[in-house]
Design a protein around this motif. Structure first.
Motif, short mmCIF file in Angstrom:
data_model
loop_
_atom_site.label_atom_id
_atom_site.label_comp_id
_atom_site.label_asym_id
_atom_site.label_seq_id
_atom_site.Cartn_x
_atom_site.Cartn_y
_atom_site.Cartn_z
N TYR A 163 25.55 18.32 39.81
CA TYR A 163 26.05 17.38 40.81
C TYR A 163 25.00 16.32 41.08
O TYR A 163 23.82 16.63 41.26
N LEU A 164 25.45 15.07 41.10
CA LEU A 164 24.58 13.95 41.41
C LEU A 164 24.70 13.68 42.92
O LEU A 164 25.72 13.17 43.39
N LEU A 165 23.65 14.04 43.67
CA LEU A 165 23.67 13.96 45.12
C LEU A 165 22.51 13.10 45.62
O LEU A 165 21.74 12.55 44.82
N LYS A 166 22.39 13.00 46.94
CA LYS A 166 21.31 12.25 47.56
C LYS A 166 20.44 13.19 48.38
O LYS A 166 20.89 14.23 48.84
N LYS A 167 19.22 12.79 48.58
CA LYS A 167 18.32 13.59 49.39
C LYS A 167 18.59 13.39 50.88
O LYS A 167 19.03 12.33 51.31
N GLU A 168 18.31 14.44 51.65
CA GLU A 168 18.41 14.46 53.11
C GLU A 168 19.82 14.09 53.59
O GLU A 168 20.01 13.23 54.44
N MET A 169 20.80 14.77 53.02
CA MET A 169 22.18 14.61 53.45
C MET A 169 22.52 15.66 54.50
O MET A 169 21.97 16.76 54.50
N SER A 170 23.44 15.31 55.38
CA SER A 170 23.97 16.36 56.26
C SER A 170 24.75 17.34 55.41
O SER A 170 25.26 16.99 54.34
N ALA A 171 24.82 18.57 55.87
CA ALA A 171 25.50 19.60 55.08
C ALA A 171 26.96 19.24 54.84
O ALA A 171 27.49 19.44 53.74
N ALA A 172 27.62 18.68 55.84
CA ALA A 172 29.03 18.30 55.68
C ALA A 172 29.19 17.20 54.63
O ALA A 172 30.11 17.24 53.80
N SER A 173 28.29 16.22 54.64
CA SER A 173 28.36 15.14 53.64
C SER A 173 28.13 15.68 52.23
O SER A 173 28.77 15.22 51.28
N ALA A 174 27.24 16.64 52.10
CA ALA A 174 26.97 17.22 50.78
C ALA A 174 28.19 17.95 50.24
O ALA A 174 28.54 17.82 49.06
N VAL A 175 28.87 18.72 51.10
CA VAL A 175 30.06 19.44 50.65
C VAL A 175 31.14 18.46 50.22
O VAL A 175 31.77 18.63 49.16
#
Length: 570
Positions: A307-319
């Motif tokens: 998964y291509l994600l961003k650092k320091e995301m809120s848990a809800a945004s990551a899901v």
């Protein structure tokens, strides 16, 4: 030492003192014609009583001893000492008392009391100076007498020993006796300070420094220790509350501009996913991710992959981002897909030049962990064909092609070992497990539905039989020719097919092709291990796509072929 005759520090003798009989001190004073010094105000020098014939000379019956005293002018006077012991007093008679000037009229002598067995002083001299002369005020006295206006010097302290007896009271605690805690600062600080100050002034020394500092330091240590203990208890209590009841640590917002790829293995649950995201710096805690996963619809449907994600995301945004296919950086191997298509997908996902993965396979396929029974001779077009097991695999920019391929091969090896292909191949008439994988790849390529797979497996086994007189052990599968050509054509002319003599052309070569023609999935492999036994030997996709029909005789096959031509416009 008690200073006799100075009017301070000594308590008057009691009038009923048994030493002097019932007459007491008052009676003696009356006979002597003098006033008792204890009936009036205390005086500096007590007058000496006169006892008839008793003078300041030597007196019989008293060991002929004398003692001296001094007046304020320093003149010496002598008085008879009462130095006898209790036994001597008991020997005196009434007549002896009368001879001493006592008037017996109305009085009578008493025998002194017998010594008390419990009194440790009962056998000691009964009067001051009874055994030793009094040297007070002489050169032999210690300390020597001081001229008027001078104070007595302080006793010197010998190094290594205690301070010695107190000059005022004569009490010596001894060199091994320390100060009691009460006198060493255990009492009221202000009282101690005043006492020390007064003592210092009286003795002509500097006032002793206050012991508040020592007591204050001790109090400070106690406060620090007690405060530290409270702080520790409070901290761990807070952590316990946070872990048990408080909200899990979490970031806010959609994250920073720094992108990161996170690989989620197959079978990972919420805690494992959250832990990997936390280690990559995406979420602040795995607890927060698990909580958000349970709150968001479809949050528990996350699949394995990269998964291509961003650092320091809120848990809800990551899901939510992980549920979006755009965030997934994976390679999906579909059941029946050929290796050539998988290589192209890897190149694209890793953002490398086309053909990069294909070159890696040619040079390092032996290091990817293939089973020992894989055939890799010159007739096999690709030794990895059939061993990139269908599934989703992480493949993100920065990863190496061989690392991704190795995951696929490892999965296939694990699956085939679970099926026990080596043992099953012999039971089904195959030479080895490699041929059994090849059968499964044919079933996967020709079958259209789940119901077709077992019938298709029976067709393969029946055509491979030496007793097959319908096709003479020729499989005659279009899928093998298309694999050879790298195409997926349905309409192939007989002239084209019959003119190609490649081992993968099952129209011109008997038996199985040299190797698998794709990557079979679980269903195709299970069907190859458990075919039907209905006598199927022919099949035709009558609609050209999904509807496959089977026949047992050549006549039935011709009918199905006519049906196909009618539907396709041939």
């Amino acid at each position: 030492m008690t200073e006799y005759g100075r009017g301070s520090g000594s308590e008057p003798w009691h009038p009923e003192d048994p030493l002097f009989g019932d007459g007491g001190w008052r009676g003696q004073q009356a006979n002597a014609g003098q006033q008792s010094p204890y009936d009036g105000q205390a005086q500096q020098q007590y007058p000496q009583p006169q006892y008839g014939d008793w003078t300041q000379g030597q007196q019989p019956g008293y060991d002929q001893q004398q003692y001296q005293y001094y007046d304020e002018q320093g003149q010496t006077h002598y008085a008879g000492q009462n130095a006898g012991q209790n036994q001597q007093y008991a020997a005196h008679t009434q007549q002896q008392y009368q001879q001493g000037g006592w008037d017996a009229t109305g009085t009578h002598g008493h025998v002194p009391y017998a010594p008390d067995p419990g009194d440790p002083y009962g056998q000691q001299p009964v009067a001051y100076g009874g055994e030793l002369p009094d040297f007070y005020g002489t050169e032999d006295a210690y300390p020597p007498p001081q001229p008027p206006g001078r104070r007595r010097p302080e006793p010197e302290t010998v190094p290594g020993q205690g301070p010695g007896p107190d000059p005022e009271t004569g009490w010596d605690p001894g060199e091994d006796q320390g100060e009691h805690a009460f006198f060493a600062g255990g009492g009221d600080d202000e009282d101690d300070d005043e006492a020390e100050s007064r003592s210092g002034e009286r003795r002509g020394k500097k006032p002793v420094k206050s012991k508040k500092r020592r007591t204050g330091c001790a109090c400070m240590v106690v406060v620090l220790v007690f405060g530290g203990g409270l702080g520790g208890v409070g901290y761990f209590g807070y952590k316990f509350y946070q872990n048990r009841f408080g909200a899990a640590p979490d970031y806010t917002g959609d994250g920073t501009n720094e992108a990161v790829t996170v690989e989620i293995p197959k079978g990972a649950g919420g805690w494992e996913i959250g832990r990997r995201l936390q280690e990559a710096g995406v979420v602040k805690s795995a607890d927060a991710f698990v909580h958000a996963q349970g709150q968001i619809p479809r949050g528990n449907t996350l699949q394995a992959g990269a998964y291509l994600l961003k650092k320091e995301m809120s848990a809800a945004s990551a899901v939510e981002l992980m549920l979006d296919p755009k965030s997934q950086s994976n390679v999906l191997v579909k059941p029946g897909e050929r290796n050539a298509e998988v290589y192209q997908a890897i190149d694209k996902q890793l953002d490398v030049a086309a053909g990069t993965t294909q070159k890696v396979v040619k040079t390092s396929y032996k290091s990817l962990g293939l089973p020992s029974w894989v055939r890799s001779d010159g007739e096999v077009r690709d030794p990895l064909e059939g061993f990139l097991f269908p599934g989703t695999y992480p493949a993100a920019k920065g990863m190496k092609p061989d690392a991704i391929l190795k995951q696929m091969v490892t999965e296939a090896k694990s699956k085939y070992a679970a099926f026990d292909l080596q043992a099953k191949a012999k039971a089904l008439g195959m030479d080895n497990a490699f041929q059994l994988v090849t059968v499964a790849s044919l079933v996967q390529a020709e079958g259209k539905t789940h119901d077709d797979f077992r019938k298709m497996a029976e067709v393969v086994y029946n055509r491979l039989k030496p007793t097959n007189t319908e096709t003479n052990q020729l499989l005659q599968f279009d899928s093998t020719y298309n694999y050879l050509k790298g195409t997926s054509n349905i309409h192939i002319s007989e002239k084209e097919i019959n003119g190609n003599r490649n081992p993968y052309n099952t129209y011109t070569h008997k038996g199985l092709p040299p190797g698998p023609i794709g990557n079979p999935g679980d269903e195709a492999m299970k069907a190859a291990l458990n075919p039907t036994h209905d006598g199927w030997i022919y099949f035709v996709a009558t609609d050209g796509t999904t509807n496959t029909e089977f026949a047992k005789t050549y006549a039935e096959f011709q009918q199905l072929k006519d049906k196909f031509n009618a539907s396709s416009g041939n």
